[in-house]
Design a protein around this motif. Structure first.
Motif, PDB file in Angstrom:
ATOM      1  N   CYS A   1       0.828  -1.216   0.000  1.00 17.68           N
ATOM      2  CA  CYS A   1       0.000   0.000   0.000  1.00 17.68           C
ATOM      3  C   CYS A   1       0.856   1.258   0.000  1.00 17.68           C
ATOM      4  O   CYS A   1       0.475   2.270  -0.591  1.00 17.68           O
TER       5      CYS A   1
ATOM      6  N   LYS B   1      -0.083   3.845  -2.724  1.00 18.96           N
ATOM      7  CA  LYS B   1      -0.716   5.089  -2.277  1.00 18.96           C
ATOM      8  C   LYS B   1       0.261   6.177  -1.856  1.00 18.96           C
ATOM      9  O   LYS B   1      -0.124   7.328  -1.702  1.00 18.96           O
TER      10      LYS B   1
ATOM     11  N   GLN C   1      -5.603  -4.873  -0.952  1.00 18.09           N
ATOM     12  CA  GLN C   1      -7.039  -4.714  -0.723  1.00 18.09           C
ATOM     13  C   GLN C   1      -7.323  -3.884   0.523  1.00 18.09           C
ATOM     14  O   GLN C   1      -8.338  -3.196   0.588  1.00 18.09           O
ATOM     15  N   SER C   2      -6.408  -3.906   1.485  1.00 16.68           N
ATOM     16  CA  SER C   2      -6.623  -3.135   2.724  1.00 16.68           C
ATOM     17  C   SER C   2      -6.622  -1.624   2.478  1.00 16.68           C
ATOM     18  O   SER C   2      -7.148  -0.868   3.293  1.00 16.68           O
ATOM     19  N   CYS C   3      -6.044  -1.183   1.379  1.00 19.34           N
ATOM     20  CA  CYS C   3      -6.047   0.250   1.056  1.00 19.34           C
ATOM     21  C   CYS C   3      -6.805   0.510  -0.248  1.00 19.34           C
ATOM     22  O   CYS C   3      -6.608   1.556  -0.880  1.00 19.34           O
ATOM     23  N   ASN C   4      -7.646  -0.448  -0.629  1.00 17.79           N
ATOM     24  CA  ASN C   4      -8.384  -0.366  -1.900  1.00 17.79           C
ATOM     25  C   ASN C   4      -7.447  -0.123  -3.062  1.00 17.79           C
ATOM     26  O   ASN C   4      -7.756   0.622  -3.995  1.00 17.79           O
TER      27      ASN C   4
END
Length: 145
Positions: A77, A81, A137-140
């Motif tokens: 992530c 991100k 997936q935890s941060c889309n």
């Protein structure tokens, strides 16, 4: 026992392999093998250094970085991100903005992280694409690729 089917089967496999090489399919695998290093050079080296050394107290190193091992689950992530706010690497405080890379696929992030995980004194467990995608997936951030 009749060995002709076995020999014929091996000949077919060899012929298919040769055709694959003739079509240039082997090049796909060669390019992917070095993809992590290429991605690091393109997306990371300008800040973190060509040898992962960082930039004094401004940009943290990735070479021999305790952060790489201690924050394994967060790294996919962080690549996707970016990072804002303070962090500590090898006992040194850093507080700069790191841009994210929405342009990289899950598999590219996996290859990039595996390059960092295994170079410059880092001897950490490699990621699988499945693991990196699940962590993203935890941060889309997973693109499923």
């Amino acid at each position: 026992m009749n060995r002709w089917p076995l020999l014929l089967g091996r000949s077919v496999v060899a012929a298919v392999a040769c055709v694959g090489v003739g079509l240039g399919l082997s090049g796909c695998f060669t390019e992917r093998r070095n993809e992590g290093a290429q991605l690091y050079a393109t997306h990371c080296a300008s800040c973190h250094g060509d040898q992962g050394q960082g930039l004094e107290r401004l940009i943290p190193p990735v070479a021999g970085a305790d952060y790489i091992a201690q924050h394994r689950a967060e790294l996919p992530c962080l690549i996707r991100k970016g990072q804002k706010g303070p962090l500590v690497v090898n006992g040194v405080d850093y507080n700069q903005v790191m841009p994210g890379h929405d342009d990289l696929t899950d598999s590219q992030i996996t290859n990039l992280l595996n390059f960092v995980q295994q170079n410059w004194g880092n001897k950490n467990k490699s990621y699988t694409i499945r693991e990196a995608s699940e962590l993203l997936q935890s941060c889309n951030g997973s693109d499923g690729q």
